[in-house]
Scaffold this active site. Structure first.
Site, mmCIF file in Angstrom:
data_model
loop_
_atom_site.group_PDB
_atom_site.id
_atom_site.type_symbol
_atom_site.label_atom_id
_atom_site.label_comp_id
_atom_site.label_asym_id
_atom_site.label_seq_id
_atom_site.Cartn_x
_atom_site.Cartn_y
_atom_site.Cartn_z
ATOM 1 N N ASP A 276 67.722 -16.821 70.119
ATOM 2 C CA ASP A 276 68.258 -16.939 71.467
ATOM 3 C C ASP A 276 67.753 -15.813 72.368
ATOM 4 O O ASP A 276 67.614 -14.667 71.932
ATOM 5 C CB ASP A 276 69.780 -16.857 71.355
ATOM 6 N N HIS B 238 68.622 -20.984 72.682
ATOM 7 C CA HIS B 238 69.607 -20.690 73.717
ATOM 8 C C HIS B 238 70.644 -21.792 73.919
ATOM 9 O O HIS B 238 71.683 -21.541 74.522
ATOM 10 C CB HIS B 238 68.853 -20.434 75.031
ATOM 11 N N SER C 160 75.291 -19.507 79.101
ATOM 12 C CA SER C 160 74.322 -18.641 79.767
ATOM 13 C C SER C 160 74.984 -17.937 80.953
ATOM 14 O O SER C 160 75.989 -17.256 80.773
ATOM 15 C CB SER C 160 73.103 -19.470 80.182
#
Length: 303
Positions: free
Chosen positions: A254, A280, A114
């Site tokens: 995602d 994710h 991320s």
């Protein structure tokens, strides 16, 4: 499995902070360690700990750490720091400091998830560390503009009443309301991590909620409305200079949709892209875990 924890002093100006870290495996084994960069910004490392499986698979040492300001690297006075303190350069300096302290500057791999996938890309494309042997970017983006484009695309696909309620609360500045949190929860369930959350995810999220300064300062109130210091962040014009073999991953559902990942694939010279079926955090999803660990292990071992 050998585990060692420690703290390293990290000097910023006239102040000294401490970065907490944990090593799974043996740094003297001869294998290049994998340093794991947690997301947020401002999540703690716990939700990334399933990646210790990489050590189990191929005997590569795995290093976890908490960035300063969160988790075991929290310090008193976090909330009093001006927004100018929390920069990408700060966290690249912290990473350099840790790499040097561990004595692995001549050979290491990075895996960023991320926001820290973004940090990994920025670090590789701006500092060009000579010891960086492999780079894994999981569900990151080369610019915050592309991240917002992706999340807004998903937000617009939510039921109209959910979307309108989220937008209204953000416009009115009432993002601390239970109604807003409930609506955002619908987005999180669909695109971040399904419930019930694994305990490690609950721990990391609770740490961020207890000490939200880093997240609120750098990002903002939510995943899709970036108002913080990262608002204009981009390394899009530099990623073509990344020389380390790079693995990109994202999920079909995602929040980091293909619009985030594809520029990495198009511009990084030595790159592979693997897509997973879920959200994710493929290392937390039962449907994706085994394949994710295998893809990462194969990449680190053979690429």
């Amino acid at each position: 499995m050998t585990e060692v924890t420690g703290k390293v002093d990290f000097k910023v100006g006239d102040d000294t902070y401490q970065t907490w870290y944990k090593i799974v495996g043996d740094l003297t084994s001869g294998a290049h360690p994998l340093i794991v960069l947690h997301g947020g910004p401002g999540m703690s490392h716990e939700y990334m700990t399933p990646l210790a499986e990489i050590h189990n698979k191929c005997n590569i040492p795995v290093v976890f750490y908490d960035q300063i300001g969160i988790g075991k690297s929290f310090f008193e006075g976090v909330a009093d720091k001006p927004k100018e303190f929390w920069t990408v350069d700060l966290f690249m300096d912290e990473l350099d400091n840790l790499v040097t302290h561990l004595g692995v500057q001549n050979g290491f791999a990075l895996l960023g998830h991320s926001w820290r996938g973004m940090l990994g890309a920025h670090y590789a494309s701006h500092r060009h560390p000579v010891g960086l042997k492999h780079l894994v970017i999981t569900s990151g983006a080369p610019s915050m503009a592309l991240w917002e484009q992706s999340t807004h695309q998903l937000l617009n696909a939510l039921p109209a009443d959910v979307r309108e309620m989220i937008e209204r609360h953000e416009k009115e500045g009432t993002t601390d309301s239970p109604e807003y949190e409930k609506m955002v929860g619908i987005f999180v369930e669909k695109h971040v991590c399904k419930s019930p959350w694994p305990k490690v995810m609950e721990t990391s999220f609770a740490a961020m909620m207890q000490h939200p300064t880093v997240y609120h300062t750098m990002a903002g109130p939510s995943e899709f409305t970036i108002t913080g210091t990262l608002k204009s962040w981009s390394c899009l014009d530099q990623i073509h200079t990344i020389t380390a073999p790079t693995l990109l991953t994202n999920g079909v559902m995602d929040e980091a949709q293909d619009v985030c990942v594809s520029p990495f694939f198009q511009k990084i010279p030595h790159v592979k892209w693997a897509q997973f079926s879920q959200r994710h955090a493929p290392f937390l999803e039962e449907e994706d875990q085994a394949r994710y660990f295998q893809v990462v292990a194969d990449f680190l071992t053979y690429a």
